[in-house]
Design a protein around this motif. Structure first.
Motif, PDB file in Angstrom:
ATOM      1  N   UNK A 265      -5.848   7.800   0.502  1.00 23.15           N
ATOM      2  CA  UNK A 265      -4.345   7.325   0.419  1.00 23.15           C
ATOM      3  C   UNK A 265      -3.614   8.146   0.958  1.00 23.15           C
ATOM      4  N   UNK A 266      -2.222   7.510   1.506  1.00 24.72           N
ATOM      5  CA  UNK A 266      -1.437   8.190   2.310  1.00 24.72           C
ATOM      6  C   UNK A 266      -0.157   8.230   1.416  1.00 24.72           C
ATOM      7  N   UNK A 267       0.386   9.504   1.090  1.00 30.38           N
ATOM      8  CA  UNK A 267       1.849   9.589   0.579  1.00 30.38           C
ATOM      9  C   UNK A 267       2.631  10.223   1.794  1.00 30.38           C
ATOM     10  N   UNK A 268       3.881   9.708   1.624  1.00 27.65           N
ATOM     11  CA  UNK A 268       5.115  10.045   2.473  1.00 27.65           C
ATOM     12  C   UNK A 268       6.353  10.444   1.646  1.00 27.65           C
TER      13      UNK A 268
ATOM     14  N   UNK B 255       8.090  11.658  -3.500  1.00 24.06           N
ATOM     15  CA  UNK B 255       6.588  11.119  -2.809  1.00 24.06           C
ATOM     16  C   UNK B 255       6.452   9.457  -3.046  1.00 24.06           C
ATOM     17  N   UNK B 256       6.270   8.831  -1.897  1.00 27.24           N
ATOM     18  CA  UNK B 256       5.829   7.212  -2.315  1.00 27.24           C
ATOM     19  C   UNK B 256       4.600   6.981  -1.432  1.00 27.24           C
TER      20      UNK B 256
ATOM     21  N   UNK C 161       1.481  -0.921  -4.255  1.00 31.14           N
ATOM     22  CA  UNK C 161       2.819  -1.116  -4.360  1.00 31.14           C
ATOM     23  C   UNK C 161       3.288   0.073  -3.170  1.00 31.14           C
ATOM     24  N   UNK C 162       3.712  -0.531  -2.154  1.00 36.14           N
ATOM     25  CA  UNK C 162       4.294   0.495  -1.053  1.00 36.14           C
ATOM     26  C   UNK C 162       5.859   0.161  -0.718  1.00 36.14           C
ATOM     27  N   UNK C 163       6.392  -0.487  -1.553  1.00 36.56           N
ATOM     28  CA  UNK C 163       7.695  -1.146  -1.221  1.00 36.56           C
ATOM     29  C   UNK C 163       8.778   0.286  -0.725  1.00 36.56           C
ATOM     30  N   UNK C 164       9.626   0.169  -0.037  1.00 41.90           N
ATOM     31  CA  UNK C 164      10.505   1.028   0.478  1.00 41.90           C
ATOM     32  C   UNK C 164      11.835   1.066  -0.198  1.00 41.90           C
ATOM     33  N   UNK C 165      11.843   1.409  -1.534  1.00 40.26           N
ATOM     34  CA  UNK C 165      12.849   1.050  -2.362  1.00 40.26           C
ATOM     35  C   UNK C 165      13.045   2.015  -3.243  1.00 40.26           C
TER      36      UNK C 165
END
Length: 113
Positions: free
Chosen positions: A24-27, A43-44, A64-68
């Motif tokens: 898994x990648x977190x940004x 963190x998302x 769920x990876x929405x940029x919100x």
């Protein structure tokens, strides 16, 4: 008041019932794309994959990876701060049921007619 019985199979899913990700990648993202953005940062989830040794997009698992922004709902900006996580062989929970939290049986509404 209970949960809808029609979702019983969904609510009682365990780890053995789902595809387990290999990575898994977190940004770290910030809410700073508009003048009235709220300035939130945190963190998302960026990406979750199974058999992550390649770049096959079909191996991306649903997530769920929405940029919100979770605070104000505006679009977030993903920074260069990114971390890769690989599941540990020890998947025991950090919290202990009955000690750290109360565990109640799932109750369901009566069948819908």
């Amino acid at each position: 008041m209970g949960f809808p019985r029609k979702f019983k199979e969904l609510l009682e899913i365990e780890l053995s019932d789902v595809d387990r990700p290999d990575e898994a990648w977190l940004t770290y993202a910030v809410c700073a794309t508009e003048k009235d953005s709220c300035g939130w940062g945190g963190w998302m989830l960026e990406d979750i994959r199974k058999n992550a040794d390649g770049n096959d997009p079909s191996l991306v698992l649903p997530a769920f990876c929405e940029q919100v922004c979770p605070r104000c709902g505006k679009e977030t900006f993903r920074t260069g701060a990114t971390l890769k996580f690989v599941p540990s062989s020890d998947q025991s929970g950090r919290l202990v049921p009955g000690v750290d939290y109360e565990e109640l049986p799932i109750e369901y509404d009566e069948d819908e007619v």
